[in-house]
Design an enzyme around this catalytic site. Structure first.
Site, PDB file in Angstrom:
ATOM      1  N   ASN A 100       0.757  -1.247   0.000  1.00 25.74           N
ATOM      2  CA  ASN A 100       0.000   0.000   0.000  1.00 25.74           C
ATOM      3  C   ASN A 100       0.790   1.302   0.000  1.00 25.74           C
ATOM      4  O   ASN A 100       0.272   2.320  -0.443  1.00 25.74           O
ATOM      5  CB  ASN A 100      -0.930   0.028   1.217  1.00 25.74           C
ATOM      6  CG  ASN A 100      -1.930  -1.093   1.194  1.00 25.74           C
ATOM      7  OD1 ASN A 100      -2.741  -1.181   0.284  1.00 25.74           O
ATOM      8  ND2 ASN A 100      -1.854  -1.971   2.177  1.00 25.74           N
ATOM      9  N   TYR A 101       1.980   1.304   0.536  1.00 24.25           N
ATOM     10  CA  TYR A 101       2.633   2.587   0.784  1.00 24.25           C
ATOM     11  C   TYR A 101       3.908   2.844   0.002  1.00 24.25           C
ATOM     12  O   TYR A 101       4.321   3.979  -0.139  1.00 24.25           O
ATOM     13  CB  TYR A 101       2.942   2.732   2.274  1.00 24.25           C
ATOM     14  CG  TYR A 101       1.711   2.932   3.093  1.00 24.25           C
ATOM     15  CD1 TYR A 101       1.014   4.133   3.035  1.00 24.25           C
ATOM     16  CD2 TYR A 101       1.222   1.927   3.919  1.00 24.25           C
ATOM     17  CE1 TYR A 101      -0.132   4.331   3.778  1.00 24.25           C
ATOM     18  CE2 TYR A 101       0.078   2.108   4.666  1.00 24.25           C
ATOM     19  CZ  TYR A 101      -0.593   3.318   4.597  1.00 24.25           C
ATOM     20  OH  TYR A 101      -1.730   3.505   5.322  1.00 24.25           O
ATOM     21  N   LEU A 102       4.567   1.783  -0.417  1.00 23.74           N
ATOM     22  CA  LEU A 102       5.866   1.985  -1.046  1.00 23.74           C
ATOM     23  C   LEU A 102       5.725   2.080  -2.557  1.00 23.74           C
ATOM     24  O   LEU A 102       5.238   1.144  -3.207  1.00 23.74           O
ATOM     25  CB  LEU A 102       6.804   0.831  -0.665  1.00 23.74           C
ATOM     26  CG  LEU A 102       7.054   0.742   0.842  1.00 23.74           C
ATOM     27  CD1 LEU A 102       7.874  -0.486   1.190  1.00 23.74           C
ATOM     28  CD2 LEU A 102       7.734   2.003   1.344  1.00 23.74           C
TER      29      LEU A 102
END
EC number: 5.6.2.1
Length: 706
Positions: A649-651
């Site tokens: 989700n974030y990288l």
DNA sequence: TGATTTGACTCAGAAAACTAGCT
DNA sequence: CAGCTAGTTTTCTGAGTCAAATC
């Protein structure tokens, strides 16, 4: 829509699994005609009755005609059993919110309401199989009680949870028992009044038998069944969007069961009733054929053609009364686009971050309490990657984020250490002690002053206000963008911090995981310890011990062998004796024997070895010790950290792809197949890719924890 | 409100580790 | 005694699930 008070729901509706007792759509009117969109307005079952202004947006958008036809038919049913308080409260709430939405977010909506597709075809959703009664009795006060199918099904849900921690929770048992009793016919309901007198073991035995049967199935048979199942569902796994074939993510309708929830959820244990076609709305292209309803005598709740959304089907979750949607998979065009936009936005933020940090640093000095709170909140969101923390209802677990932090969650320690201890999303504990700017510390102390432990720290700040403010700083900016930005920024920085991250793939992967881990810690992505974790560590330590002792013995033998005329020497080794396991015993039995054997003392083995073997043995054992030590360390440090959440989700995947290219690591060593597909769009990135770096040097989130 | 993203947990199957038997 | 193979056990991985956030 309203949520019914559970006490008001007739028991037939609460469960509604066997055909007879289900309220269902009587007929589905298909309007249409000359060039008109075919719109179905289904008569709803009472539990799903919608007044016109309660219709989901999806049903109202761009369909003057639809309004017309539902009006013409006059089929807007009032709630048959008007659920009191809750219904009214929620209605009022909705009006307030709807007005607000209209007033505040036209821009957001304009963007949101773009056309997402032109043609959309799919085959509907897959329902779980009907319940098949097994006829095992419940024991009440030791007496066998044959339950009618509806009650038996619910009892079986409970039996499947026997032995889990859920049953230790009062709320769970109470909620279950309340709902269970509603499924009982009157005479039984009079008799069965105490959960403690209920014995579900006979039903449990049945479940265990099923499991056993499944497990003892030969692999070939298993494979056969798996393939047959794949074929059965193949129909539902794809959709055609604007001519593209796309995978559907969750084409299965959620099966009935007991609601589990996370943490201390007030609704845990409640029966989550079965979903029927009548509950389901399908979203299809106007020209797409309507998939036949899979149950005889049933029909779809409604069919819509909403091009402004990307879902294929929806229904309301019976527990929360919120929508559940059927989406395309993460590798689909829709999802890939929004993923790219997300990271685009995070990169944008890096251009504004200096300005924004200056802004909120200045805001800390403001005399206005609201500005102060907004600034401190943003500081925490930026520095600690906290979530924004929306308000929560009474029917949800008590968890918080930044804006909903209460006095009890913060401890201040002179001169400038802030300790945060609260339950965040999914009731995961966030615990952190950090050094903050002097002024932030000062402001927090002021915010806490004179308040009770249960008071809000940010009492003058609303999430919407914070987000509106962020929007004014940068278009599309919201609190969660900071999480994405800081996560990606940190990974990029860490991966570039070392020129050569290791001589071989193995050590390079270790290095990557270390960086990934730092991000996961920043975002507080945790996982529970595997059941056997401590046992595993113990075994590793034991092996390490044994190897070290063996190494000593080898070294000693080397000296002796060198001195001896035949270049040979005795080497002593201590090992656990090998155990005999009878061939024809069960899996459980084998396990027990093994565990027994581990307790036995080690036995001495003496081997006569040549010098060459000894030397080789030393090198091998040293290598083994190194491996074990490294293993022990990484396993322990990664034990409660989940790497996958940030990876998914974030990288920004381009950071990872570029790193892999630079260091000749095959991408599949980091992204499993599903992620490779999800991130297909990033695979062509150049190896020089950098996640934009701001020119601000201070406030490095990766160094936040103390 | 409704739509969409994020998140931990579960369980099956794959992979790794181990063992016995053989050369 | 080392190395190989095949069979078994243990551990790990990741796809799927559905709850819980955000906006």
């Amino acid at each position: 829509m309203h949520q019914q008070d559970p006490d008001e729901i007739p028991l037939s509706e609460l469960l509604g699994n066997s055909g007879e007792s289900v309220p269902r759509v009587v007929s589905v009117a298909r309007q249409g005609g000359f060039g008109a969109p075919s719109i179905q307005v289904a008569k709803k079952s009472s539990s799903a009755a919608l007044s016109e202004d309660e219709l989901p947006l999806a049903l109202l958008i761009g369909t003057e005609r639809k309004k017309e036809c539902s009006r013409r038919k006059g089929k807007v049913e009032p709630c048959r059993k008007a659920p009191k308080r809750k219904c009214e409260r929620m209605k009022a709430e909705k009006h307030r919110k709807a007005k607000k939405l209209q007033a505040t977010s036209t821009k957001h909506r304009a963007e949101d309401e773009s056309i997402k597709w032109c043609s959309l075809e799919h085959n509907g959703v897959l329902f779980p199989p009907e319940y098949e009664p097994h006829g095992r009795p419940l024991l009440y006060d030791g007496c066998e009680i044959a339950l009618p199918p509806e009650a038996e099904e619910v009892a079986t849900f409970y039996a499947s949870k026997l032995g889990t921690v859920y049953l230790e929770k009062e709320t769970f048992r109470k909620n279950f028992f309340d709902d269970f009793r509603k499924t009982l016919p009157v005479d039984l309901r009079k008799r069965i009044v105490k959960l403690e007198h209920c014995d579900f073991s006979r039903i449990r035995e049945y479940l265990d038998e099923l499991k056993e049967r499944k497990q003892s199935m030969p692999p070939s048979k298993r494979k056969e069944l798996r393939e047959a199942e794949a074929q059965r569902v193949a129909h539902y796994t794809v959709a055609i969007v604007d001519g593209r074939k796309e995978k559907v993510a969750n084409y299965r309708v959620e099966p009935p069961g007991l609601f589990l929830g996370r943490g201390d959820h007030p609704l845990m244990g409640r029966v989550k009733r079965r979903i029927f076609p009548e509950d389901v709305t399908l979203n299809l292209g106007r020209d797409a054929p309507i998939p036949p309803c899979p149950f005889k005598g049933h029909d779809w709740g409604s069919i819509v053609h909403n091009q402004r959304v990307t879902w294929l089907a929806c229904w309301r979750d019976p527990i929360s009364d919120e929508y559940k949607y059927v989406w395309l998979s993460a590798s689909s065009h829709f999802k890939a686009m929004s993923d790219q936009e997300k990271f685009e936005k995070a990169q944008q933020l890096s251009k504004h971050i200096t300005k924004i940090r200056n802004e909120y640093t200045k805001g800390l000095e403001s005399a206005d309490r609201h500005t102060q709170q907004r600034s401190v909140a943003l500081y925490l969101i930026d520095k600690l990657a906290l979530r924004v923390g929306n308000e929560k209802g009474e029917d949800e677990a008590d968890t918080v984020g930044c804006c909903s932090l209460r006095v009890e969650h913060i401890t201040l320690q002179e001169p400038n250490i802030v300790q945060l201890d609260f339950l965040g999303k999914d009731s995961m504990r966030y615990f952190n002690r950090v050094r903050v700017e002097a002024l932030v510390f000062h402001r927090l102390r002021e915010f806490l002053k004179g308040k009770r432990v249960s008071d809000n720290v940010f009492d003058e700040l609303k999430v919407e206000e914070l987000n509106d403010y962020l929007k004014s700083l940068m278009p599309g900016l919201s609190a969660k963008v900071f999480r994405t930005y800081n996560a990606s920024y940190t990974l990029d920085k860490l991966l570039h911090s070392v020129k050569t991250p290791g001589p071989d793939i193995h050590s390079r992967l270790l290095f990557y995981n270390e960086a990934n881990k730092d991000v996961a810690v920043l975002c507080n992505h945790q996982r529970s310890l595997p059941k056997t974790h401590s046992l595993m560590l113990e075994r590793l330590r034991d092996k390490l011990e044994e190897s070290r002792a063996y190494l000593e013995a080898l070294k000693m033998a080397r000296g002796k062998a060198q001195a001896s005329p035949d270049s040979r020497a005795q080497v002593t080794r201590w090992r656990r004796p090998v155990v005999e396991i009878p061939e024809d015993c069960s899996l459980a039995e084998r396990k027990r024997i093994r565990e027994e054997a581990e307790k036995r003392p080690k036995e001495k083995q003496v081997v006569n070895m040549g010098l060459a073997s000894i030397t080789r043995g030393i090198a091998q054992t040293q290598e083994k010790i190194r491996r074990l030590e490294a293993d022990l360390k990484t396993r322990d440090s990664l034990a409660t950290v989940s790497l996958s959440t940030s990876k998914i989700n974030y990288l920004d995947p381009r950071i990872t792809v570029a790193w892999c290219k630079r260091h000749e690591v095959p991408i599949e060593r980091i992204f499993p197949r599903a992620l490779q597909e999800k991130f297909m769009w990033s695979m062509g990135v150049s190896e020089d890719f950098r996640f934009p770096i701001s020119n601000v040097v201070s406030n490095d989130p990766s160094g936040a924890s103390t």
